[in-house]
Design an enzyme around this catalytic site. Structure first.
Site, PDB file in Angstrom:
ATOM      1  N   TYR A   1       7.276  -8.122   6.850  1.00  0.00           N
ATOM      2  CA  TYR A   1       5.755  -7.676   6.615  1.00  0.00           C
ATOM      3  C   TYR A   1       5.351  -6.758   7.743  1.00  0.00           C
ATOM      4  CZ  TYR A   1       0.966  -7.210   5.214  1.00  0.00           C
ATOM      5  OH  TYR A   1      -0.411  -6.701   4.911  1.00  0.00           O
TER       6      TYR A   1
ATOM      7  N   SER B   1      -1.762  -2.312   8.536  1.00  0.00           N
ATOM      8  CA  SER B   1      -2.529  -3.566   8.770  1.00  0.00           C
ATOM      9  C   SER B   1      -2.521  -4.163  10.220  1.00  0.00           C
ATOM     10  CB  SER B   1      -1.573  -4.826   8.327  1.00  0.00           C
ATOM     11  OG  SER B   1      -2.056  -6.164   8.553  1.00  0.00           O
TER      12      SER B   1
HETATM   13  P1  NAD Z   1      -3.421  -7.593  -3.598  1.00  0.00           P
HETATM   14  O1  NAD Z   1      -2.627  -8.702  -3.882  1.00  0.00           O
HETATM   15  O2  NAD Z   1      -4.636  -7.556  -4.433  1.00  0.00           O
HETATM   16  O3  NAD Z   1      -2.865  -5.984  -3.718  1.00  0.00           O
HETATM   17  C1  NAD Z   1      -1.483  -5.754  -3.632  1.00  0.00           C
HETATM   18  C2  NAD Z   1      -1.038  -5.157  -4.801  1.00  0.00           C
HETATM   19  O4  NAD Z   1       0.367  -4.637  -4.594  1.00  0.00           O
HETATM   20  C3  NAD Z   1      -0.933  -5.824  -6.129  1.00  0.00           C
HETATM   21  O5  NAD Z   1      -2.212  -5.924  -6.872  1.00  0.00           O
HETATM   22  C4  NAD Z   1       0.194  -5.089  -6.863  1.00  0.00           C
HETATM   23  O6  NAD Z   1      -0.399  -4.530  -7.642  1.00  0.00           O
HETATM   24  C5  NAD Z   1       0.577  -4.485  -5.660  1.00  0.00           C
HETATM   25  N1  NAD Z   1       2.434  -4.778  -5.809  1.00  0.00           N
HETATM   26  C6  NAD Z   1       2.930  -5.662  -4.933  1.00  0.00           C
HETATM   27  N2  NAD Z   1       4.186  -5.777  -5.337  1.00  0.00           N
HETATM   28  C7  NAD Z   1       4.541  -4.640  -6.212  1.00  0.00           C
HETATM   29  C8  NAD Z   1       5.533  -4.123  -6.918  1.00  0.00           C
HETATM   30  N3  NAD Z   1       6.741  -4.785  -6.546  1.00  0.00           N
HETATM   31  N4  NAD Z   1       5.252  -2.973  -7.583  1.00  0.00           N
HETATM   32  C9  NAD Z   1       4.119  -2.807  -7.854  1.00  0.00           C
HETATM   33  N5  NAD Z   1       3.038  -3.087  -7.307  1.00  0.00           N
HETATM   34  C10 NAD Z   1       3.105  -4.193  -6.378  1.00  0.00           C
HETATM   35  O7  NAD Z   1      -3.798  -7.896  -2.131  1.00  0.00           O
HETATM   36  P2  NAD Z   1      -4.420  -6.770  -0.917  1.00  0.00           P
HETATM   37  O8  NAD Z   1      -4.637  -7.832   0.125  1.00  0.00           O
HETATM   38  O9  NAD Z   1      -5.592  -6.059  -1.474  1.00  0.00           O
HETATM   39  O10 NAD Z   1      -3.429  -5.724  -0.723  1.00  0.00           O
HETATM   40  C11 NAD Z   1      -3.569  -4.470  -0.660  1.00  0.00           C
HETATM   41  C12 NAD Z   1      -3.000  -3.941   0.620  1.00  0.00           C
HETATM   42  O11 NAD Z   1      -3.611  -4.219   1.798  1.00  0.00           O
HETATM   43  C13 NAD Z   1      -1.494  -4.190   0.683  1.00  0.00           C
HETATM   44  O12 NAD Z   1      -0.741  -3.215   1.406  1.00  0.00           O
HETATM   45  C14 NAD Z   1      -1.704  -5.129   2.064  1.00  0.00           C
HETATM   46  O13 NAD Z   1      -0.408  -5.083   2.752  1.00  0.00           O
HETATM   47  C15 NAD Z   1      -2.595  -4.590   2.681  1.00  0.00           C
HETATM   48  N6  NAD Z   1      -3.510  -5.582   3.615  1.00  0.00           N
HETATM   49  C16 NAD Z   1      -4.008  -6.419   3.125  1.00  0.00           C
HETATM   50  C17 NAD Z   1      -4.563  -7.603   4.102  1.00  0.00           C
HETATM   51  C18 NAD Z   1      -5.307  -8.737   3.570  1.00  0.00           C
HETATM   52  O14 NAD Z   1      -5.688  -9.568   4.568  1.00  0.00           O
HETATM   53  N7  NAD Z   1      -5.664  -8.860   2.567  1.00  0.00           N
HETATM   54  C19 NAD Z   1      -4.630  -7.109   5.622  1.00  0.00           C
HETATM   55  C20 NAD Z   1      -3.965  -6.048   6.075  1.00  0.00           C
HETATM   56  C21 NAD Z   1      -3.408  -5.211   5.015  1.00  0.00           C
END
Ligand code: NAD
Ligand code: MG
Length: 298
Positions: free
Chosen positions: A203, A190
């Site tokens: 985080y 991230s």
């Molecule tokens: P999202 O909530 O759609 O996806 C995150 C997924 O993580 C969930 O759908 C879930 O299936 C899984 N998860 C969480 N806890 C879990 C657990 N205990 N066991 C199994 N699965 C679990 O949100 P997203 O933003 O698409 O996140 C995806 C990745 O992108 C993450 O690693 C997040 O840190 C990273 N990210 C997101 C952003 C943003 O702004 N959205 C920015 C930087 C990084």
């Protein structure tokens, strides 16, 4: 012709009509209950065979960035296994349908990434259902904001590390023995790794750790012909942001501080994962693709 990811488009104008309102869901939340719904590329991602015959596991493949990546991989010709929490079945079933529509195999493998036994068994389940694994996308992640270290629960600190860092380690460790030369692993870090928010101590620390892990293990696995890289998204409209990923008041301003002036959509992340998964990135190892709307990176 309708727009696809190759259409010449002004990136400042893309999605400019999207204005998220204050909203809240309980973790892990559902894409299905978001307003507006994130763009996962359902109507725009056009595959050209870049991952034909490949077999991929994507954690968190039910929603957001993981789901957009799952759709893209399937349309590029890969069989796709998605892992997610059992509470996310509604989102997962929709994404599984879209994967199937692309004419490839899909496996739905729910479980909790904070459980090391689930992580250790997950890769075996993928191999049993898809007949192998040659792409691993570590994307599942936990993000809960907290204003003050004295109120940050020890359990939250531990669980954020278990889901974001330990699962990345355990799944990589389990996948490598199955991976032929040419296989690829993509971790999800991230922009928080370099510009940590004061409200995201746990985080941001995990995302920094994932960058370090990526660069170290990439050197170890390169001689085996397995390439490891990472994607570092900036602010992207996903359910993570409305399940206490940040204070609700900040949702309306989300992404406005980027040079592009807007948040990103999951559909804008998926092509980075496709590039790093495919053989066209053969000389790129231990690197991080930053998809963040233009914020400077180290
Ligand atoms: P999202 O909530 O759609 O996806 C995150 C997924 O993580 C969930 O759908 C879930 O299936 C899984 N998860 C969480 N806890 C879990 C657990 N205990 N066991 C199994 N699965 C679990 O949100 P997203 O933003 O698409 O996140 C995806 C990745 O992108 C993450 O690693 C997040 O840190 C990273 N990210 C997101 C952003 C943003 O702004 N959205 C920015 C930087 C990084
Ligand atoms: Mg989800």
């Amino acid at each position: 012709m309708a727009r696809d990811q190759y259409t010449f488009t002004d990136p400042t104008a893309l999605y400019s009509d999207i204005e998220p309102k204050k909203q809240h869901q309980t973790e892990p939340g559902l894409d299905a209950d978001m307003t507006p719904q994130p763009d996962l590329g359902e109507d725009t991602y056009r595959g050209t065979g870049r991952l034909a015959g490949r077999k991929a596991l994507i954690t968190g493949g039910d929603s957001g960035i993981g789901a957009a990546t799952a759709i893209a991989f399937a349309r590029e010709g890969a069989d796709v296994a998605i892992a997610y929490l059992p509470q996310e079945e509604e989102d997962a079933a929709r994404i599984a349908g879209l994967i199937r529509d692309a004419g490839v195999k899909v496996a739905q493998l729910p479980g909790d990434l904070s459980d090391p036994d689930y992580c250790r068994g997950l890769v075996d389940q993928v191999v049993a259902e898809l007949g192998g694994i040659d792409i691993l996308v570590n994307n599942g992640g936990k993000q809960i904001f907290n204003e003050d270290i004295t109120t940050l629960p020890d359990e939250q600190w531990q669980e954020t590390f278990d889901v974001n860092v330990r699962a990345t380690f355990l799944l990589t460790k389990a996948a490598v023995p199955h991976m032929k030369p040419g296989s690829t692993i993509i971790n999800t870090t991230s922009h928080q790794a370099y510009t940590p928010s004061p409200t995201l101590l746990d985080y941001a620390s995990t995302k920094w750790a994932i960058n370090g892990f990526t660069k170290a293990v990439a050197q170890q696995l390169a001689p085996k012909g397995i390439r490891v890289n990472a994607v570092a998204p900036g602010p992207v409209w996903t359910v993570l942001q409305v399940t206490d990923g940040q204070p609700q008041e900040k949702v309306a301003e989300f992404g406005k501080q980027t040079p592009l002036g807007r948040m990103g959509q999951p559909a804008e992340m998926a092509p980075a994962y496709v590039f790093l998964a495919s053989a066209e990135s053969s000389y790129i190892i231990g690197d991080t693709v930053n998809a963040n709307g233009g914020s400077p990176t180290p």
